[in-house]
Design a protein around this motif. Sequence first.
Motif, mmCIF file in Angstrom:
data_model
loop_
_atom_site.group_PDB
_atom_site.id
_atom_site.type_symbol
_atom_site.label_atom_id
_atom_site.label_comp_id
_atom_site.label_asym_id
_atom_site.label_seq_id
_atom_site.Cartn_x
_atom_site.Cartn_y
_atom_site.Cartn_z
ATOM 1 N N ILE A 28 0.840 -1.204 0.000
ATOM 2 C CA ILE A 28 0.000 0.000 0.000
ATOM 3 C C ILE A 28 0.874 1.253 0.000
ATOM 4 O O ILE A 28 0.565 2.233 -0.685
ATOM 5 N N ASP A 29 1.992 1.220 0.727
ATOM 6 C CA ASP A 29 2.879 2.379 0.801
ATOM 7 C C ASP A 29 3.469 2.748 -0.553
ATOM 8 O O ASP A 29 3.757 3.921 -0.820
ATOM 9 N N PHE A 30 3.655 1.776 -1.442
ATOM 10 C CA PHE A 30 4.226 2.055 -2.758
ATOM 11 C C PHE A 30 3.285 2.888 -3.626
ATOM 12 O O PHE A 30 3.701 3.464 -4.627
ATOM 13 N N TYR A 31 2.019 2.926 -3.258
ATOM 14 C CA TYR A 31 1.031 3.665 -4.040
ATOM 15 C C TYR A 31 0.550 4.934 -3.328
ATOM 16 O O TYR A 31 -0.363 5.592 -3.794
ATOM 17 N N THR A 37 5.854 8.083 -10.640
ATOM 18 C CA THR A 37 5.410 7.315 -11.815
ATOM 19 C C THR A 37 5.015 8.242 -12.963
ATOM 20 O O THR A 37 4.809 7.771 -14.079
ATOM 21 N N GLN A 38 4.921 9.532 -12.700
ATOM 22 C CA GLN A 38 4.616 10.505 -13.753
ATOM 23 C C GLN A 38 5.881 11.028 -14.424
ATOM 24 O O GLN A 38 5.809 11.833 -15.342
ATOM 25 N N MET A 39 7.043 10.583 -13.968
ATOM 26 C CA MET A 39 8.313 11.041 -14.516
ATOM 27 C C MET A 39 8.665 10.219 -15.753
ATOM 28 O O MET A 39 9.162 9.105 -15.645
ATOM 29 N N GLY A 40 8.394 10.764 -16.896
ATOM 30 C CA GLY A 40 8.820 10.156 -18.153
ATOM 31 C C GLY A 40 8.527 8.683 -18.270
ATOM 32 O O GLY A 40 7.387 8.262 -18.405
ATOM 33 N N ASN A 41 9.560 7.868 -18.161
ATOM 34 C CA ASN A 41 9.439 6.433 -18.417
ATOM 35 C C ASN A 41 9.333 5.598 -17.144
ATOM 36 O O ASN A 41 9.641 4.418 -17.157
ATOM 37 N N LEU A 42 8.898 6.173 -16.042
ATOM 38 C CA LEU A 42 8.821 5.443 -14.774
ATOM 39 C C LEU A 42 7.394 5.021 -14.426
ATOM 40 O O LEU A 42 7.087 4.740 -13.270
ATOM 41 N N GLN A 43 6.523 4.930 -15.428
ATOM 42 C CA GLN A 43 5.121 4.621 -15.162
ATOM 43 C C GLN A 43 4.897 3.233 -14.563
ATOM 44 O O GLN A 43 3.858 2.988 -13.953
ATOM 45 N N PHE A 44 5.866 2.341 -14.688
ATOM 46 C CA PHE A 44 5.728 0.983 -14.144
ATOM 47 C C PHE A 44 6.540 0.790 -12.863
ATOM 48 O O PHE A 44 6.878 -0.330 -12.495
ATOM 49 N N THR A 45 6.876 1.907 -12.199
ATOM 50 C CA THR A 45 7.713 1.838 -10.997
ATOM 51 C C THR A 45 7.045 2.514 -9.799
ATOM 52 O O THR A 45 7.494 3.580 -9.361
ATOM 53 N N LEU A 108 9.692 -2.357 -9.687
ATOM 54 C CA LEU A 108 9.469 -2.475 -11.130
ATOM 55 C C LEU A 108 8.522 -3.651 -11.301
ATOM 56 O O LEU A 108 8.849 -4.779 -10.910
ATOM 57 N N LEU A 109 7.353 -3.355 -11.815
ATOM 58 C CA LEU A 109 6.331 -4.392 -11.936
ATOM 59 C C LEU A 109 6.805 -5.548 -12.808
ATOM 60 O O LEU A 109 7.626 -5.373 -13.721
ATOM 61 N N ALA A 110 6.281 -6.730 -12.523
ATOM 62 C CA ALA A 110 6.625 -7.937 -13.284
ATOM 63 C C ALA A 110 6.326 -7.721 -14.768
ATOM 64 O O ALA A 110 5.338 -7.099 -15.138
ATOM 65 N N ARG A 111 7.253 -8.207 -15.585
ATOM 66 C CA ARG A 111 7.129 -8.177 -17.037
ATOM 67 C C ARG A 111 7.017 -6.756 -17.617
ATOM 68 O O ARG A 111 6.391 -6.543 -18.644
#
Length: 190
Positions: A28-31, A37-45, A108-111
Amino acid sequence: MKLDQPYKLIGEISPELIDNLAGSLSMIDFYADQRRTQMGNLQFTPSLVLRHSEGYINKVIDKTFQSDTWTLHDFPLMFKYRDRIDPIIEELRHHYQFEDYAVVLAMLLARKTVGRHADGGTFLESCHRLHIPLVTNPGVLYEVDGVWWHMERGKIYEIDNTRKHTCQNGGAVNRIHMILNLYPKKLEAA
């Protein structure tokens, strides 16, 4: 910080400290704060930003944001994890001399993949950029300047973040790294 090679293996953090931190993490803390996640290419982090610069995060998201300082400060969730973070910071002092630091726990989310990029600007070029894997799997590969490798759990890696780099998680398990910027001196102006 520029290195004479894409990355260096610096050492290892005690397994007990890694287990203590990894075992205490709440998904829960990660969200709780999704600005990273709005920084360029970090949408899956999804990330737990614990100590960082409010000015830097806001400027990356909003290019019109004005800030004259990159002062580092603790974010709200640092109080929850400080007793697990501080011993790791102290172990890092055996390898580096530094006056301040930023720390993010990045999943970093799976896959999924972090797009290839190079970090720039004083905030990212004036530090030792470290990765310490807390949760990983054999499908996680990191690449800097054409060199690919798997970062092992608990090891300390310094990367040359000024070179093009990427990370891919080809596994079925989310990867979590402790990412640190160690600053030899206090940051002043932007």
